[in-house]
Structure formats: structure tokens, C-alpha cells
Design a protein around this motif. Structure first.
Motif, PDB file in Angstrom:
ATOM      1  N   ILE A   1       3.694  -4.844  15.916  1.00  0.00           N
ATOM      2  CA  ILE A   1       3.068  -3.637  15.366  1.00  0.00           C
ATOM      3  C   ILE A   1       3.432  -3.467  13.898  1.00  0.00           C
ATOM      4  CG2 ILE A   1       2.980  -1.126  15.537  1.00  0.00           C
ATOM      5  CD1 ILE A   1       3.457  -1.421  18.548  1.00  0.00           C
ATOM      6  N   GLN A   2       4.698  -3.737  13.572  1.00  0.00           N
ATOM      7  CA  GLN A   2       5.142  -3.610  12.189  1.00  0.00           C
ATOM      8  C   GLN A   2       4.392  -4.575  11.271  1.00  0.00           C
ATOM      9  OE1 GLN A   2       8.874  -5.420  10.923  1.00  0.00           O
ATOM     10  NE2 GLN A   2       9.559  -3.410  10.190  1.00  0.00           N
ATOM     11  N   GLN A   3       4.228  -5.805  11.711  1.00  0.00           N
ATOM     12  CA  GLN A   3       3.544  -6.796  10.885  1.00  0.00           C
ATOM     13  C   GLN A   3       2.060  -6.473  10.728  1.00  0.00           C
ATOM     14  OE1 GLN A   3       5.185  -9.321   9.215  1.00  0.00           O
ATOM     15  NE2 GLN A   3       6.899  -8.110   9.980  1.00  0.00           N
ATOM     16  N   VAL A   4       1.462  -5.915  11.772  1.00  0.00           N
ATOM     17  CA  VAL A   4       0.061  -5.505  11.671  1.00  0.00           C
ATOM     18  C   VAL A   4      -0.093  -4.389  10.643  1.00  0.00           C
ATOM     19  CG1 VAL A   4      -1.828  -4.384  12.915  1.00  0.00           C
ATOM     20  CG2 VAL A   4      -0.595  -6.264  13.971  1.00  0.00           C
ATOM     21  N   LEU A   5       0.829  -3.415  10.663  1.00  0.00           N
ATOM     22  CA  LEU A   5       0.777  -2.327   9.691  1.00  0.00           C
ATOM     23  C   LEU A   5       0.971  -2.834   8.271  1.00  0.00           C
ATOM     24  CD1 LEU A   5       2.796   0.455  11.565  1.00  0.00           C
ATOM     25  CD2 LEU A   5       0.320   0.336  11.212  1.00  0.00           C
TER      26      LEU A   5
ATOM     27  N   GLY B   1      -1.768  -2.590   5.249  1.00  0.00           N
ATOM     28  CA  GLY B   1      -1.430  -2.001   3.954  1.00  0.00           C
ATOM     29  C   GLY B   1      -1.697  -2.951   2.805  1.00  0.00           C
ATOM     30  N   MET B   2      -1.370  -4.236   2.985  1.00  0.00           N
ATOM     31  CA  MET B   2      -1.601  -5.221   1.926  1.00  0.00           C
ATOM     32  C   MET B   2      -3.093  -5.418   1.679  1.00  0.00           C
ATOM     33  SD  MET B   2       1.348  -8.040   2.849  1.00  0.00           S
ATOM     34  CE  MET B   2       0.881  -9.108   1.481  1.00  0.00           C
ATOM     35  N   GLY B   3      -3.856  -5.529   2.767  1.00  0.00           N
ATOM     36  CA  GLY B   3      -5.299  -5.692   2.602  1.00  0.00           C
ATOM     37  C   GLY B   3      -5.951  -4.463   1.986  1.00  0.00           C
TER      38      GLY B   3
ATOM     39  N   ASN C   1       7.273   4.304   1.919  1.00  0.00           N
ATOM     40  CA  ASN C   1       6.421   3.146   1.703  1.00  0.00           C
ATOM     41  C   ASN C   1       4.942   3.533   1.713  1.00  0.00           C
ATOM     42  OD1 ASN C   1       8.822   1.671   3.723  1.00  0.00           O
ATOM     43  ND2 ASN C   1       8.539   1.020   1.619  1.00  0.00           N
ATOM     44  N   TRP C   2       4.566   4.369   2.650  1.00  0.00           N
ATOM     45  CA  TRP C   2       3.165   4.795   2.724  1.00  0.00           C
ATOM     46  C   TRP C   2       2.826   5.749   1.590  1.00  0.00           C
ATOM     47  CZ3 TRP C   2       0.920   1.592   5.802  1.00  0.00           C
ATOM     48  CH2 TRP C   2       1.627   1.054   6.867  1.00  0.00           C
ATOM     49  N   TRP C   3       3.797   6.545   1.136  1.00  0.00           N
ATOM     50  CA  TRP C   3       3.564   7.401  -0.014  1.00  0.00           C
ATOM     51  C   TRP C   3       3.334   6.562  -1.265  1.00  0.00           C
ATOM     52  CZ3 TRP C   3       1.936  11.962  -1.077  1.00  0.00           C
ATOM     53  CH2 TRP C   3       2.150  12.527  -2.328  1.00  0.00           C
ATOM     54  N   ASN C   4       4.084   5.469  -1.405  1.00  0.00           N
ATOM     55  CA  ASN C   4       3.867   4.556  -2.526  1.00  0.00           C
ATOM     56  C   ASN C   4       2.479   3.932  -2.461  1.00  0.00           C
ATOM     57  OD1 ASN C   4       6.432   4.955  -3.615  1.00  0.00           O
ATOM     58  ND2 ASN C   4       7.345   3.320  -2.407  1.00  0.00           N
ATOM     59  N   LEU C   5       2.018   3.625  -1.244  1.00  0.00           N
ATOM     60  CA  LEU C   5       0.674   3.075  -1.085  1.00  0.00           C
ATOM     61  C   LEU C   5      -0.382   4.084  -1.516  1.00  0.00           C
ATOM     62  CD1 LEU C   5      -1.135   0.780  -0.054  1.00  0.00           C
ATOM     63  CD2 LEU C   5      -0.973   1.768   2.234  1.00  0.00           C
TER      64      LEU C   5
ATOM     65  N   THR D   1       0.020  -6.724  -7.350  1.00  0.00           N
ATOM     66  CA  THR D   1       1.366  -6.146  -7.405  1.00  0.00           C
ATOM     67  C   THR D   1       1.558  -5.107  -6.310  1.00  0.00           C
ATOM     68  OG1 THR D   1       1.428  -6.499  -9.799  1.00  0.00           O
ATOM     69  CG2 THR D   1       3.030  -4.957  -8.885  1.00  0.00           C
ATOM     70  N   ALA D   2       0.498  -4.333  -6.049  1.00  0.00           N
ATOM     71  CA  ALA D   2       0.599  -3.296  -5.024  1.00  0.00           C
ATOM     72  C   ALA D   2       0.715  -3.882  -3.627  1.00  0.00           C
ATOM     73  CB  ALA D   2      -0.628  -2.379  -5.092  1.00  0.00           C
ATOM     74  N   MET D   3       0.232  -5.112  -3.409  1.00  0.00           N
ATOM     75  CA  MET D   3       0.325  -5.707  -2.083  1.00  0.00           C
ATOM     76  C   MET D   3       1.767  -5.820  -1.611  1.00  0.00           C
ATOM     77  SD  MET D   3      -2.594  -8.689  -2.136  1.00  0.00           S
ATOM     78  CE  MET D   3      -2.249  -9.206  -0.457  1.00  0.00           C
ATOM     79  N   LEU D   4       2.690  -6.033  -2.547  1.00  0.00           N
ATOM     80  CA  LEU D   4       4.119  -6.069  -2.216  1.00  0.00           C
ATOM     81  C   LEU D   4       4.866  -4.871  -2.749  1.00  0.00           C
ATOM     82  CD1 LEU D   4       5.043  -9.825  -2.781  1.00  0.00           C
ATOM     83  CD2 LEU D   4       4.601  -8.668  -0.622  1.00  0.00           C
ATOM     84  N   GLY D   5       4.341  -4.269  -3.822  1.00  0.00           N
ATOM     85  CA  GLY D   5       5.093  -3.229  -4.513  1.00  0.00           C
ATOM     86  C   GLY D   5       5.385  -2.023  -3.657  1.00  0.00           C
ATOM     87  N   GLU D   6       4.417  -1.612  -2.787  1.00  0.00           N
ATOM     88  CA  GLU D   6       4.650  -0.388  -2.046  1.00  0.00           C
ATOM     89  C   GLU D   6       5.748  -0.546  -1.001  1.00  0.00           C
ATOM     90  OE1 GLU D   6       1.159  -2.370   0.131  1.00  0.00           O
ATOM     91  OE2 GLU D   6       1.581  -1.846  -1.931  1.00  0.00           O
ATOM     92  N   TRP D   7       6.067  -1.818  -0.661  1.00  0.00           N
ATOM     93  CA  TRP D   7       7.095  -2.029   0.364  1.00  0.00           C
ATOM     94  C   TRP D   7       8.502  -2.168  -0.231  1.00  0.00           C
ATOM     95  CZ3 TRP D   7       4.350  -0.593   4.142  1.00  0.00           C
ATOM     96  CH2 TRP D   7       3.031  -1.020   4.289  1.00  0.00           C
ATOM     97  N   VAL D   8       8.596  -2.534  -1.513  1.00  0.00           N
ATOM     98  CA  VAL D   8       9.904  -2.799  -2.094  1.00  0.00           C
ATOM     99  C   VAL D   8      10.360  -1.694  -3.026  1.00  0.00           C
ATOM    100  CG1 VAL D   8       9.596  -5.269  -1.902  1.00  0.00           C
ATOM    101  CG2 VAL D   8       8.895  -4.140  -3.991  1.00  0.00           C
ATOM    102  N   ARG D   9       9.459  -0.770  -3.437  1.00  0.00           N
ATOM    103  CA  ARG D   9       9.868   0.312  -4.332  1.00  0.00           C
ATOM    104  C   ARG D   9      10.686   1.341  -3.555  1.00  0.00           C
ATOM    105  NH1 ARG D   9       4.291   1.906  -7.151  1.00  0.00           N
ATOM    106  NH2 ARG D   9       3.567   1.246  -5.112  1.00  0.00           N
ATOM    107  N   ARG D  10      11.619   1.935  -4.262  1.00  0.00           N
ATOM    108  CA  ARG D  10      12.498   2.942  -3.646  1.00  0.00           C
ATOM    109  C   ARG D  10      12.164   4.316  -4.206  1.00  0.00           C
ATOM    110  NH1 ARG D  10      14.172   0.781   0.965  1.00  0.00           N
ATOM    111  NH2 ARG D  10      15.125  -1.260   0.685  1.00  0.00           N
TER     112      ARG D  10
END
Length: 223
Positions: free
Chosen positions: A40-44, A48-50, A133-137, A214-223
């Protein structure tokens, strides 16, 4: 726009290609509760990346719709197989040009490379998915849509100035039939501004592509 069977084949083919390049992971039983949660986590994460990259092309569609409405071509629509609906002709034109530019710079290969990199940035069973993470997205979507608005702004401003000039002209010479000359004049000016802007369109579009990748990975690594 492709049939689901073709999409499934493409997904399996990409999986078989990138699996040898992925880092080693801990063996996890896919039938266990932990395996289901990771699935489920990987699907989410994939959604988000797509979604992050899809926002780039949606921003271009929004810019085309704004230009179409200002030109008076809001009623002129064409069938878009990607969204399975009617879109403005200017949006369709800009969308095709954006897709051609994206393919010409090997954007599809960049997406696959970003997908491979995501397994290093976010290893399997990494519990870093939080509300932030979702707020960053969401913030990324707002930034990309503002870029799409800026993309259409020069043409929209040019058409706005022409409409103001015609409004002043109608007050100075009421006998002129602006309904007869205003519509073709607005369309002509719009296409002229669009033709001039085409020569400078590659730079802003590449910036949009960079933001999306950048956003494809950025929303998951930003704090």
C-alpha cells in the motif's frame, strides 16, 4: 490513452528492466501483514510521483485554456484522448508541443531514472510517509500551477491591452461595429503573440520539467 493491457505490459517491462539496478533489500513475505502495508505504501508513493509529473502537463493545459478564452476561442474544442474529454484547441496545440519537447530531451528516460532513484531515497519499509509529505505534494502542485499561469501571462496581457484599446475605440467612434472587427482582430493578435512566444517557449517548459522531476522525489525527502 492506451488500453489497460498495453499499460500493464509496459509496467511489467519497466519492472524487469529496473529490478537488477535496485539496491539490495530485506526479504519480506508479500503475503504477510507487513508485506501488505509495504505494498500500500509503495502504491501511494507511485501515485504521488506520477501525480507530480502529471501536474506539469496539466499546468500547460491550464495556460492554453486561459489563452483560448482571451482569444475568444473558448468554444473551439477538440477531443483529447489523454483526458478522454474536450479541451481547447490552443491547449491541445501546447500540449502536443510540450510532449514533443519532453520526448526530445529524453524526459521519459529521466522519469525511469527518477523511479530507480526513489528506491534509494525511500527504501522499502521506510516509515517516513507522514502528513507533511502530502502537504509538500500540495505545495508543489500550487507552485507548478503558478508557473503555468506565468506561462500564459504574456499573451493574456497582450490580448487584454488589445481589448482595452478596442473599448476606447468604441467610445471614440461608436459607429464602428466592434463585434464584426473585434473578434477576428483578437484572434489574429492572439495567434501572432503565440507565434512570437513559441521561439521562447522551450526555456520555461524545461523549467517546468525540472520542477516536476524534482517534485517526484522532493515531496518525500523535504522536512
Amino acid at each position: 490513452a492506451l488500453p489497460k493491457r498495453i499499460l500493464l505490459i509496459f509496467g511489467l517491462a519497466i519492472t524487469m528492466v529496473i529490478v537488477p539496478a535496485l539496491p539490495a533489500t530485506v526479504a519480506i513475505d508479500p503475503a504477510s501483514g507487513a508485506g501488505l502495508l509495504i505494498l500500500i505504501q509503495q502504491v501511494l508513493i507511485g501515485i504521488g510521483m506520477g501525480f507530480s509529473m502529471r501536474l506539469v502537463f496539466t499546468a500547460v493545459d491550464m495556460a492554453g485554456n486561459l489563452i483560448s478564452m482571451q482569444m475568444g476561442l473558448g468554444f473551439a474544442t477538440a477531443y483529447d484522448p489523454t483526458s478522454a474529454g474536450q479541451t481547447g484547441v490552443i491547449s491541445e496545440l501546447l500540449g502536443l508541443l510540450t510532449l514533443l519537447l519532453f520526448m526530445s530531451i529524453n524526459g521519459h528516460l529521466m522519469i525511469i531514472a527518477t523511479l530507480v532513484q526513489s528506491f534509494t531515497v525511500l527504501p522499502l519499509a521506510d516509515p517516513r510517509l507522514a502528513a507533511a509529505n502530502w502537504w509538500n505534494l500540495a505545495n508543489t502542485g500550487a507552485q507548478i500551477f503558478s508557473s503555468g499561469l506565468l506561462l500564459s501571462l504574456p499573451i493574456v496581457v497582450a490580448l487584454l491591452i488589445s481589448n482595452l484599446a478596442m473599448a476606447v475605440l468604441s467610445r471614440a467612434a461608436p459607429q464602428l461595429n466592434l463585434m464584426a472587427i473585434g473578434f477576428p482582430l483578437t484572434i489574429t493578435l492572439g495567434f501572432a503573440a503565440l507565434a512570437i512566444g513559441m521561439a521562447h517557449l522551450s526555456g520555461p517548459l524545461q523549467q517546468l520539467f525540472d520542477q516536476g522531476l524534482t517534485a517526484m522525489l522532493g515531496e518525500w525527502v523535504r522536512r
